[in-house]
Design a protein around this motif. Structure first.
Motif, mmCIF file in Angstrom:
data_model
loop_
_atom_site.group_PDB
_atom_site.id
_atom_site.type_symbol
_atom_site.label_atom_id
_atom_site.label_comp_id
_atom_site.label_asym_id
_atom_site.label_seq_id
_atom_site.Cartn_x
_atom_site.Cartn_y
_atom_site.Cartn_z
ATOM 1 N N ALA A 154 0.817 -1.213 0.000
ATOM 2 C CA ALA A 154 0.000 0.000 0.000
ATOM 3 C C ALA A 154 0.856 1.271 0.000
ATOM 4 O O ALA A 154 0.321 2.381 -0.026
ATOM 5 C CB ALA A 154 -0.920 0.003 1.215
ATOM 6 N N LYS A 155 2.165 1.097 0.056
ATOM 7 C CA LYS A 155 3.125 2.208 0.104
ATOM 8 C C LYS A 155 2.865 3.122 1.302
ATOM 9 O O LYS A 155 3.039 4.334 1.231
ATOM 10 C CB LYS A 155 3.115 3.008 -1.208
ATOM 11 C CG LYS A 155 3.511 2.185 -2.425
ATOM 12 C CD LYS A 155 3.641 3.030 -3.675
ATOM 13 C CE LYS A 155 4.076 2.172 -4.860
ATOM 14 N NZ LYS A 155 4.225 2.958 -6.107
ATOM 15 N N ASP A 156 2.456 2.472 2.401
ATOM 16 C CA ASP A 156 2.215 3.205 3.643
ATOM 17 C C ASP A 156 3.503 3.152 4.471
ATOM 18 O O ASP A 156 3.710 2.247 5.290
ATOM 19 C CB ASP A 156 1.049 2.565 4.403
ATOM 20 C CG ASP A 156 0.592 3.417 5.580
ATOM 21 O OD1 ASP A 156 1.411 4.178 6.126
ATOM 22 O OD2 ASP A 156 -0.595 3.308 5.945
ATOM 23 N N GLU A 157 4.364 4.116 4.237
ATOM 24 C CA GLU A 157 5.692 4.121 4.846
ATOM 25 C C GLU A 157 5.628 4.149 6.370
ATOM 26 O O GLU A 157 6.312 3.378 7.051
ATOM 27 C CB GLU A 157 6.479 5.329 4.336
ATOM 28 C CG GLU A 157 7.878 5.461 4.914
ATOM 29 C CD GLU A 157 8.576 6.721 4.427
ATOM 30 O OE1 GLU A 157 9.222 7.386 5.254
ATOM 31 O OE2 GLU A 157 8.465 7.043 3.220
ATOM 32 N N LYS A 158 4.792 5.017 6.913
ATOM 33 C CA LYS A 158 4.699 5.166 8.367
ATOM 34 C C LYS A 158 4.239 3.872 9.023
ATOM 35 O O LYS A 158 4.807 3.426 10.028
ATOM 36 C CB LYS A 158 3.738 6.304 8.698
ATOM 37 C CG LYS A 158 3.679 6.647 10.180
ATOM 38 C CD LYS A 158 2.784 7.848 10.424
ATOM 39 C CE LYS A 158 2.707 8.199 11.910
ATOM 40 N NZ LYS A 158 1.825 9.376 12.143
ATOM 41 N N LEU A 159 3.219 3.240 8.450
ATOM 42 C CA LEU A 159 2.716 1.985 9.013
ATOM 43 C C LEU A 159 3.747 0.874 8.882
ATOM 44 O O LEU A 159 3.945 0.094 9.824
ATOM 45 C CB LEU A 159 1.426 1.577 8.299
ATOM 46 C CG LEU A 159 0.803 0.243 8.742
ATOM 47 C CD1 LEU A 159 0.454 0.269 10.231
ATOM 48 C CD2 LEU A 159 -0.425 -0.091 7.892
ATOM 49 N N ALA A 160 4.404 0.790 7.728
ATOM 50 C CA ALA A 160 5.398 -0.267 7.511
ATOM 51 C C ALA A 160 6.543 -0.164 8.514
ATOM 52 O O ALA A 160 6.994 -1.176 9.068
ATOM 53 C CB ALA A 160 5.932 -0.208 6.081
ATOM 54 N N VAL A 161 7.017 1.051 8.760
ATOM 55 C CA VAL A 161 8.103 1.259 9.731
ATOM 56 C C VAL A 161 7.642 0.845 11.125
ATOM 57 O O VAL A 161 8.360 0.155 11.857
ATOM 58 C CB VAL A 161 8.569 2.730 9.723
ATOM 59 C CG1 VAL A 161 9.504 3.015 10.896
ATOM 60 C CG2 VAL A 161 9.277 3.052 8.404
ATOM 61 N N ARG A 162 6.417 1.245 11.491
ATOM 62 C CA ARG A 162 5.891 0.881 12.818
ATOM 63 C C ARG A 162 5.738 -0.629 12.961
ATOM 64 O O ARG A 162 6.093 -1.209 13.999
ATOM 65 C CB ARG A 162 4.550 1.572 13.059
ATOM 66 C CG ARG A 162 3.926 1.215 14.414
ATOM 67 C CD ARG A 162 2.715 2.068 14.735
ATOM 68 N NE ARG A 162 1.613 1.866 13.808
ATOM 69 C CZ ARG A 162 0.757 0.849 13.868
ATOM 70 N NH1 ARG A 162 0.898 -0.096 14.791
ATOM 71 N NH2 ARG A 162 -0.230 0.765 13.002
ATOM 72 N N LEU A 163 5.227 -1.290 11.918
ATOM 73 C CA LEU A 163 5.035 -2.736 11.980
ATOM 74 C C LEU A 163 6.366 -3.483 12.083
ATOM 75 O O LEU A 163 6.473 -4.484 12.799
ATOM 76 C CB LEU A 163 4.256 -3.217 10.752
ATOM 77 C CG LEU A 163 2.777 -2.825 10.711
ATOM 78 C CD1 LEU A 163 2.155 -3.245 9.378
ATOM 79 C CD2 LEU A 163 2.018 -3.448 11.872
ATOM 80 N N MET A 164 7.397 -2.998 11.372
ATOM 81 C CA MET A 164 8.706 -3.647 11.457
ATOM 82 C C MET A 164 9.274 -3.512 12.859
ATOM 83 O O MET A 164 9.782 -4.493 13.443
ATOM 84 C CB MET A 164 9.677 -3.049 10.436
ATOM 85 C CG MET A 164 11.086 -3.638 10.513
ATOM 86 S SD MET A 164 11.149 -5.405 10.083
ATOM 87 C CE MET A 164 11.338 -5.274 8.285
#
Length: 223
Positions: free
Chosen positions: A186-196
């Motif tokens: 989804a190219k959701d950078e903020k969410l991806a960083v938080r999930l990692m």
């Protein structure tokens, strides 16, 4: 042009690395040079060279007058490894989202499908596949230095999880990979960083540091 055949030293080092990462050779296992030489049908010199390579990667410790042992990371070392991974991989996923393509997402989804199969069947390769997800992302980023560093950290983490991880953690890790890939797609950078960051914190939190280090047998591990 034919690819060069791996040297005997590389064959031994690769076989031992697989056995360690797949948790067939467990932390604290003594790696007797003569037993390994007999198993591979080579000289002790070649075995010693392979063990030295693994010692450089911190998968093996060499003790004077005692020999080589599968590394057994301390609790403090385990915490430091995951601290470094969080710093490194949150930035990796940030950059990955910025350059993501459908082909990269497809490659990650193919990998998590393999994870799912291994986790559901309790395949011994599930821990290796779960770790390789992170290395796969580094490979798809095209940064060879990052790949080398992360492969080393993930190998180190595999030893740590073998020593300390609770049994139910593998399935949870696989589910978190699925959610992470959704955020990347989804190219959701903020969410991806938080999930990692949360994923790596959850892995660390799943470690039971009171567990004693297990042991295993070389012949069975390399069979």
């Amino acid at each position: 042009m034919r690819a060069m055949e791996p040297t005997p030293t590389r064959v031994i080092a690769d076989a031992l690395t697989r056995a360690i990462v797949e948790h067939k050779l467990q932390p604290g296992t003594k790696l007797a040079e003569q037993k390994l030489a007999d198993h591979f049908g080579v000289s002790r010199t070649l075995v010693r060279q392979a063990l030295f390579q693994l010692a450089q990667n911190r998968l093996v410790t060499m003790e004077k007058a005692r020999g080589a042992f599968v590394a057994a990371p301390t609790v403090e070392e385990a915490r430091q490894v995951f601290q470094v991974r969080r710093m490194l991989e949150t930035e990796m996923v940030r950059q990955f989202v910025r350059s993501v393509t459908p082909a990269k997402v497809k490659a990650l989804r193919e990998h998590i499908a393999q994870e799912k199969t291994a986790v559901d069947s309790r395949d011994s390769k599930r821990i290796e596949l779960l770790g390789d997800f992170h290395v796969r992302m580094a490979e798809l980023s095209g940064n060879e230095v990052l790949v080398r560093i992360l492969r080393d950290l993930v190998s180190h983490s595999s030893l740590i999880t073998l020593m300390y991880q609770r049994d139910a953690a593998a399935a949870h890790s696989q589910e978190e990979h699925v959610e992470l890939v959704k955020a990347i797609a989804a190219k959701d950078e903020k969410l991806a960083v938080r999930l990692m960051e949360e994923h790596l914190l959850h892995v660390e939190e799943s470690l039971a540091f009171h567990k004693p280090a297990p042991s295993n047998d070389i012949a069975l591990a390399l069979a």
